[in-house]
Enzyme design. Sequence first.
Site, mmCIF file in Angstrom:
data_model
loop_
_atom_site.group_PDB
_atom_site.id
_atom_site.type_symbol
_atom_site.label_atom_id
_atom_site.label_comp_id
_atom_site.label_asym_id
_atom_site.label_seq_id
_atom_site.Cartn_x
_atom_site.Cartn_y
_atom_site.Cartn_z
ATOM 1 C CG ASP A 135 -10.847 -0.718 4.961
ATOM 2 O OD1 ASP A 135 -10.808 -1.403 5.934
ATOM 3 O OD2 ASP A 135 -9.409 -0.530 4.547
ATOM 4 C CG ASP B 43 -7.841 2.392 0.674
ATOM 5 O OD1 ASP B 43 -9.047 2.635 0.651
ATOM 6 O OD2 ASP B 43 -7.264 1.884 1.744
ATOM 7 C CD GLU C 228 -8.918 -1.067 0.480
ATOM 8 O OE1 GLU C 228 -8.148 -1.392 -0.138
ATOM 9 O OE2 GLU C 228 -8.608 -0.729 1.806
ATOM 10 N N GLY D 181 -4.492 -4.539 6.196
ATOM 11 C CA GLY D 181 -3.662 -4.249 7.431
ATOM 12 C C GLY D 181 -3.689 -2.827 7.823
ATOM 13 C CE LYS E 116 -7.470 -2.149 6.433
ATOM 14 N NZ LYS E 116 -7.346 -0.612 6.608
ATOM 15 C CB SER F 28 -0.894 -0.022 1.159
ATOM 16 O OG SER F 28 -1.677 1.111 1.437
ATOM 17 C CE LYS G 182 -3.884 3.881 2.178
ATOM 18 N NZ LYS G 182 -5.239 3.075 2.784
ATOM 19 C CE LYS H 173 -4.740 -0.121 0.061
ATOM 20 N NZ LYS H 173 -5.424 -0.954 1.347
HETATM 21 O O1 OSB Z 1 -7.405 1.747 4.634
HETATM 22 O O2 OSB Z 1 -6.156 -0.187 4.094
HETATM 23 C C1 OSB Z 1 -6.084 1.044 4.830
HETATM 24 C C2 OSB Z 1 -3.317 1.904 6.706
HETATM 25 C C3 OSB Z 1 -3.604 2.471 7.900
HETATM 26 C C4 OSB Z 1 -5.029 2.754 7.870
HETATM 27 C C5 OSB Z 1 -5.887 2.404 6.831
HETATM 28 C C6 OSB Z 1 -5.038 1.489 5.558
HETATM 29 C C7 OSB Z 1 -3.860 1.439 5.724
HETATM 30 C C8 OSB Z 1 -3.182 0.745 4.574
HETATM 31 C C9 OSB Z 1 -1.874 0.051 4.882
HETATM 32 O O3 OSB Z 1 -3.569 0.736 3.506
HETATM 33 C C10 OSB Z 1 -1.977 -1.441 4.859
HETATM 34 C C11 OSB Z 1 -0.861 -2.127 5.484
HETATM 35 O O4 OSB Z 1 0.108 -2.352 4.751
HETATM 36 O O5 OSB Z 1 -0.756 -2.286 6.666
HETATM 37 MG MG MG Z 2 -8.212 0.598 3.067
#
Ligand code: OSB
Ligand code: MG
Length: 368
Positions: free
Chosen positions: A236, A186, A211, A288, A260, A133, A161, A159
Amino acid sequence: MGRRLDLYLVEMELVHKFETSFGATKRRQGVIVRIEDDSGEVGWGEAPADSEPLYSYETSETAFYIISNFLAESALRSNNPEEFLDRVKLIRGHNMAKAGVEMALWDLKAKREGMPLWKLLGGVREEIESGVSVGIEESIEKLLGTISSYLEKGYRRIKLKIKPGWDYEVLKSVREEYPDILLQVDANAAYELNDWPLLKKLDEFDLLMLEQPLDYDDIVDHSVLARMLKTPICLDESIKKPEDAYRAYRLGSCSIINIKPARVGGLINTRKIHDFCASVGMPVWIGGLLETGVGRGHQVAAATLPNIRFPNDISASDRYYEKDIVDPPWSLTQEGTIRVPNKPGIGVEVLESEIEKRTLKHKVIQLS
Ligand code: OSB
Ligand code: MG
């Protein structure tokens, strides 16, 4: 029966600043849970709630408080995770706090039985696929550099953001540079249904999924949006319990779920959502919250379940932290996978001295 529960509120320094639509972090907090039973066997779990209530309403301090005051005693009186969940079923929400404790009980149970956790859960694979991510960056050039270094390491999908103003043009540049990679985005709830024309334009980038584009607990507008887009919607934040997965399926709010384990209250609910989705043909994957190596062990176990159909947000330890609190640290194979350990429990040793160095607050709870 448990004998002693230790809570550690820890703060971990991230290797890189991580920016999402709700803000940037360089230090991440969480609560590590250690449960020791009468025979001296120890189980570990993690409530990966950060210092601020931005991803969800939980924080490291609320998780510490809820576990101390409302969950610890029940955990110490329970012989297994199922019994614990039943004892705390009247407590509303606070899923990350519950998950931290429930996972420690899973690790403990697996160790008592001399079984790897993933086998105990019903996992079917000894290697899981890893994606990464990638946060919002200062410039597209910097982002392209970051993506290239992760691809070199072997990550199987990227992925990104996104947020308003960091979306279409960014994706256009990334797709020009990398026409064939597995790519998904995401938004962490940064858009409204009114933004649908922009979201519709993202269809041209052949994304694996979009996402959580809309509000953090919405399933109604997502069901409208899902019918307008070609890109599959993955939820999510909106899926906090098995009932939410059922409702989102019935409404057609998503066609994929990012599970998660911490967000849904632990591994029992992870498996329930996984099994429901499998029964209706909806693929899932494991997400995660920048977990330490402890939480990652539980994510890895969950990712061995059969209906995990996409690469997971389970990256190697060095993508998050210079020094993880487990040994060996989680590492990536050249094929972009993580090998699932075959030792009992989560399968890695937890380094208590490394936890202590990062501890802001420690509490011991014993039955009187
Ligand atoms: O939305 O998936 C998410 C990290 C912190 C809060 C929300 C998210 C995330 C990630 C990181 O996208 C996922 C990871 O590698 O742990
Ligand atoms: Mg997410």
